[in-house]
Write an enzyme that holds these catalytic residues in place. Structure first.
Site, PDB file in Angstrom:
ATOM      1  N   ALA A 125       0.414 -53.570  23.445  1.00  0.00           N
ATOM      2  CA  ALA A 125      -0.436 -53.152  22.465  1.00  0.00           C
ATOM      3  C   ALA A 125      -1.997 -52.807  22.949  1.00  0.00           C
ATOM      4  CB  ALA A 125      -0.535 -53.947  21.277  1.00  0.00           C
ATOM      5  N   GLY A 137       3.982 -55.423  24.014  1.00  0.00           N
ATOM      6  CA  GLY A 137       4.623 -54.426  23.568  1.00  0.00           C
ATOM      7  C   GLY A 137       5.561 -53.675  24.520  1.00  0.00           C
ATOM      8  N   GLU A 154       8.628 -55.713  25.155  1.00  0.00           N
ATOM      9  CA  GLU A 154       9.367 -55.609  24.064  1.00  0.00           C
ATOM     10  C   GLU A 154      10.031 -54.071  23.827  1.00  0.00           C
ATOM     11  OE1 GLU A 154       5.920 -57.003  21.947  1.00  0.00           O
ATOM     12  OE2 GLU A 154       7.459 -58.387  20.822  1.00  0.00           O
ATOM     13  N   GLU A 185       0.902 -62.248  25.051  1.00  0.00           N
ATOM     14  CA  GLU A 185       0.026 -62.325  23.812  1.00  0.00           C
ATOM     15  C   GLU A 185      -0.769 -63.839  23.530  1.00  0.00           C
ATOM     16  OE1 GLU A 185       3.046 -61.071  24.428  1.00  0.00           O
ATOM     17  OE2 GLU A 185       3.392 -59.299  23.235  1.00  0.00           O
TER      18      GLU A 185
END
Ligand code: COA
Length: 258
Positions: free
Chosen positions: A65, A110, A113, A133
């Protein structure tokens, strides 16, 4: 047309490049919106057989992110953004066609992911995979806690998610996070070869097979029931008739997607 994406199509194979090289292809709001528009655009493209996803440049697939935006995230925006990205990644996971992640460098947060939502992952020797994270005081929000344990087992997923430390390409290969590792120079060529192999198979069989495998990930008896039904459905197609006939007649099959 897009600011953060580059899309090319060669024959039935689409190549989507996440393009924010100056920020290691980090997932910004703008990029997420463009991904959504991109999916709206390709979902009706009947010619498309396989999609390859990669990152611009030679260092990053997607470095997670956008941390500048993350700084502004509170409970409300956190929930909203997480749900939104979960939905987008689920659309990728459930796309009618297979999606290959060609991971060409950092796949963090992300980015990991996003790769996990793809059907198959291949990577370059310089790739690094991680869920950092926890190091930022948060937890993965784009489906990582669900998809990582399914793919590599809960123990390894826990270690990656709880330490936040990345693993290299060799370790990712060893634990089944990626299917193959290539030198960076040949990554895209090899990803394309894999895409072409899948694209040469009968489209309906590929679509049904992907759907049934995805269902297995939900656990329980539903996956097996769906597998039987879709197996039965695939037995009614013209492609099945053609595939069996071609084999028996020792000739090349011509599939129509019917
Ligand atoms: N969000 C926003 N910007 C990012 C970013 C991210 N996730 N990852 C990298 N960038 C930016 C850097 O801030 C830097 O910008 P600048 O040139 O304007 O200063 C630029 O991309 C290059 O990154 P840099 O850190 O200088 O490169 P590096 O080769 O030294 O390190 C990484 C690369 C990927 C290891 C490092 O950038 C990093 O750890 N990024 C954050 C990864 C992360 O925690 N992601 C999960 C978020 S939940």
């Amino acid at each position: 047309m897009y600011k953060t994406l580059i899309y090319e199509k060669k024959g039935g194979i689409g190549l989507l490049t996440i393009h924010r090289p100056e920020k290691m292809n980090a997932l910004s709001m703008e990029l997420t919106d463009e991904l959504k528009k991109f999916l709206d655009g390709i979902e009706g493209d009947e010619e498309l057989r396989v999609l390859i996803l990669t990152g611009a440049g030679e260092k990053a697939f997607v470095a997670g992110a956008d941390i500048q935006e993350l700084a502004e995230r509170d409970a409300e925006t956190g929930q909203r953004i997480s749900k939104e990205r979960q939905e987008i990644f689920a659309r990728i996971e459930n796309l009618r066609i297979p999606v290959i992640a060609a991971v060409n460098g950092y796949a963090l947060g992300g980015g990991l992911e996003l790769a996990l939502a793809c059907s198959i992952r291949v990577c370059s020797e310089n790739a690094l995979f991680g869920a950092p994270e926890v190091k930022l005081g948060i937890i993965p929000g784009d489906g990582g806690t669900q998809r990582l344990p399914r793919l590599v087992g809960p123990g390894r997923a826990m270690e990656m998610i709880l330490t936040g430390d990345p693993i290299d390409a060799r370790e990712a290969f060893r634990i089944g996070l990626v299917n193959r590792v290539f030198p960076l120079e040949s990554l895209m060529e090899k990803a394309m070869e894999l895409a072409q192999t899948i694209a040469s198979r009968p489209p309906l069989a590929v679509r049904f097979a992907k759907e049934a495998v995805n269902k297995s990930l939900e656990g329980g008896p539903a996956g097996f029931a769906l597998e039987s039904s879709l197996h039965a459905l695939s037995c009614t197609t013209e492609d099945k008739k053609e595939g069996v006939a071609a084999f028996l007649e020792k000739r090349k099959a011509h599939f129509q997607g019917k």
